[in-house]
Design a protein around this motif. Sequence first.
Motif, PDB file in Angstrom:
ATOM      1  N   ARG A 139      64.030  95.258  40.088  1.00  0.00           N
ATOM      2  CA  ARG A 139      63.692  96.077  39.137  1.00  0.00           C
ATOM      3  C   ARG A 139      62.700  95.239  38.305  1.00  0.00           C
ATOM      4  N   MET A 140      61.878  96.033  37.651  1.00  0.00           N
ATOM      5  CA  MET A 140      60.885  95.281  36.687  1.00  0.00           C
ATOM      6  C   MET A 140      60.437  96.006  35.403  1.00  0.00           C
ATOM      7  N   ALA A 141      60.277  95.213  34.468  1.00  0.00           N
ATOM      8  CA  ALA A 141      60.068  95.669  33.069  1.00  0.00           C
ATOM      9  C   ALA A 141      58.730  95.223  32.565  1.00  0.00           C
ATOM     10  N   ILE A 142      57.973  95.773  31.538  1.00  0.00           N
ATOM     11  CA  ILE A 142      56.868  95.281  31.027  1.00  0.00           C
ATOM     12  C   ILE A 142      57.320  94.753  29.530  1.00  0.00           C
ATOM     13  N   LEU A 150      48.584 100.577  33.789  1.00  0.00           N
ATOM     14  CA  LEU A 150      49.924 100.719  33.518  1.00  0.00           C
ATOM     15  C   LEU A 150      50.629 101.810  34.314  1.00  0.00           C
ATOM     16  N   ARG A 151      49.949 102.789  34.488  1.00  0.00           N
ATOM     17  CA  ARG A 151      50.392 104.029  35.134  1.00  0.00           C
ATOM     18  C   ARG A 151      50.702 103.572  36.463  1.00  0.00           C
ATOM     19  N   GLN A 152      49.907 102.489  37.125  1.00  0.00           N
ATOM     20  CA  GLN A 152      50.013 102.046  38.504  1.00  0.00           C
ATOM     21  C   GLN A 152      51.032 101.155  38.716  1.00  0.00           C
ATOM     22  N   LEU A 153      51.651 100.219  37.680  1.00  0.00           N
ATOM     23  CA  LEU A 153      52.592  99.372  37.992  1.00  0.00           C
ATOM     24  C   LEU A 153      54.031 100.000  37.991  1.00  0.00           C
ATOM     25  N   PRO A 154      54.582  99.477  39.002  1.00  0.00           N
ATOM     26  CA  PRO A 154      56.111  99.755  39.546  1.00  0.00           C
ATOM     27  C   PRO A 154      57.121  99.288  38.747  1.00  0.00           C
ATOM     28  N   THR A 155      57.030  99.638  37.383  1.00  0.00           N
ATOM     29  CA  THR A 155      57.943  99.405  36.622  1.00  0.00           C
ATOM     30  C   THR A 155      58.851 100.370  35.971  1.00  0.00           C
ATOM     31  N   LEU A 186      49.430  93.598  41.045  1.00  0.00           N
ATOM     32  CA  LEU A 186      49.942  94.872  41.506  1.00  0.00           C
ATOM     33  C   LEU A 186      50.652  94.647  42.763  1.00  0.00           C
ATOM     34  N   ARG A 187      49.855  93.956  43.735  1.00  0.00           N
ATOM     35  CA  ARG A 187      50.629  93.852  45.128  1.00  0.00           C
ATOM     36  C   ARG A 187      51.775  93.083  45.150  1.00  0.00           C
ATOM     37  N   GLN A 188      52.022  92.132  44.287  1.00  0.00           N
ATOM     38  CA  GLN A 188      53.210  91.356  44.195  1.00  0.00           C
ATOM     39  C   GLN A 188      54.147  92.058  43.480  1.00  0.00           C
ATOM     40  N   LEU A 189      54.086  92.979  42.368  1.00  0.00           N
ATOM     41  CA  LEU A 189      55.039  93.606  41.832  1.00  0.00           C
ATOM     42  C   LEU A 189      55.288  94.845  42.860  1.00  0.00           C
ATOM     43  N   ARG A 190      54.411  95.409  43.587  1.00  0.00           N
ATOM     44  CA  ARG A 190      54.976  96.584  44.463  1.00  0.00           C
ATOM     45  C   ARG A 190      55.798  95.728  45.810  1.00  0.00           C
TER      46      ARG A 190
END
Length: 695
Positions: A587-590, A603-608, A575-579
């Motif tokens: 941009r990011m996607a799951i 999942l709600r916290q992921l910056p996607t 989560l730290r890396q993605l933020r």
Amino acid sequence: MMAVGYNAWLVLLSIALAVLDAYVAFSVVGRIAHSRGPAALLWTAFGALAMGSGVWAMHFIGMLALQVAIPLGYDARDTALSGVPVMLATGATLWLLARHTNHARIVLAGSLLGLGIAAMHYMGVRAMEMRPQIGWHAGWQAASLLLAVAGSTAAIGLHRLILCGARRHRWWRRIGSALLLGGTAAGVHYLGMAAVRFPPGAVSLAAEHGLRGLGLALAVSLVSGLLLLLTLGVSLAYRQLQRRTEAMARELGQARDALTWLAYHDELTALPNRANVLDLLGRLLPTAASERFEVAVMFVDLDGFKSINDTLGHEVGDEFLRSVADALRASVRTRDTVARFGGDEFVVVLERFRSEANLVAICRKILALVSRPVQVAGHNVMATPSIGVAMFPRDGSDAASLLRHADLAMYSAKEQGKAGYCFYQPRMSATARDRLVLSAELREALQRGELQVYYQPKVELASRRIVGLEALVRWSHPTRGLLLPKSFVPLAEGSGLAGRLGEVVLQRVVAQLAQWRARGVPLVPVAVNVSLQEIQDGHFVDGLLRTLRDSGLEHGLIEFEITESAAMRNAEHTLRQLRQLEALGFRMAIDDFGTGFSSLSHLRQLPTQSIKIDQSFVQGAAHNPADRDITEAIIALARKLRLSTVAEGIETEAQAAWLREAGCEIGQGFLFVPPLPPERVPALLLAESLQAATL
């Protein structure tokens, strides 16, 4: 005949000295019994000296207590020699008592000691050098000899009963035996003195030059008493040291047993470990070969256990592993062996099974019991097992080959869809060797630049407009041709090359985008798959920024796709890396959503910005209503979370229409455009740009 009297205090002193001497003697017996070799000889000599000198001192003080009408003295030489027989008898007695005694030895020891005491007495009386010679009363003499032998034997017998009895009253009984033996020694002396007849007019020739006087008696008493107390102190100290040594030996033995147990058992589950299984098979297989019975080795690996550890913590994971151990034990017979090899790997060893069908039944039982959900710390946890089976002697003749082949069969079960079992086949070894060779070739391919990047467009379902590209790696193998990711990406992940592979792909994509921009090609965002190894690398972001710095590309042109399972592992760090990537404008996607171990709160916290629906759901929707329902549920969930959805693997217009109606915004697949080599992409993007300009 002269009248005879005694100094009462010296008599009491001699009796007390005799009792103390007996108590010390019995203490020394224990030290001799617990010693071996030179130590036993040293204790015997030391005990004989102390006890013999004590009995001699008792006798000498008793002689000094004698009071007659004439002066008395005692020849020093004869007095000293009188101690020799009692010391020899005492040494022999102590040696006999320290060994295993029976009735015959008790009588022998009592006789030797009694005769030694009697001999000492009569030699001591001779030291007075009376003239004319003293006479003897035969009855009293016989009584003294009988008391010497009988009393010594009785005291020794009582002491032996004490040693064989309970410890509770041993101390008091030892005092009783000491009183009996001390009384015997003193009684022999005073009975023997009662047998003495001093003729009228007799004189002691030793009165002038011999030993005599109250001071001498007190001095002998003091020296003898100190020697006895010293002996008792040394004996007690030695016993205490011996007890501590025995306690240390017991503790060391317990520690050795504990270390041995730990060396052959898994501490978490208390199951046998790898070393234990190897030792078991090393003993079992020769027996199986000689008696001609079969042995089966099952290798069990838990699918999805890492997700449990990463999302719920190691304490929950440990508790779950203990429940798996219980389930495995319940799946087999008590004589079969269930072991943990480490992590989420278990091994089951079965002997004398009825048939291969019986093994199939056991595999199914393991699948049923291990796959059951387990309530751990308020969480409903489950993981399915993949089982590989190898049989002796068909699949291997030794422990190493059986375990290796069972492991290969287990990986084959995973490749066939997990949550199943597979029996070893010789082709599996060839496949494993091929995989190993391909892994080594992949490492060289990364250095030689054999990896290529293809691009598959992402299409807006409503307008069919190209809104992005996905970078897909291909391997141009010199002998096997063009290999798709499924042939080598798992190898890269298993051999630690996933980070390097991702770095190469990213560098190719950035260089390609820079080249297209220089040619005036209109650019769209390019999605690049990022592995867990890259995300967990602390230098990933720095390396990414260095790669983009020279190209001058906007960060928004790069979209990182991370699989659902990877996003759930080491969740806080991920989560730290993605933020951090989001803050830099990426941009990011799951990717492959719905195929991993989901945690909606995480999942709600992921910056996607988007969710990619795995192609297995899209392609299975036409035949399986459950896949259709899952896909529509994912789209509805994404809408609630304000995320866009991308559907993979669209091959028909019917699929595209259904997805568009369900609310999916973007799709990709062979219906629109297949993956293209980089040289064909510019024309596609230019045509798309011209078409958009004319509308």
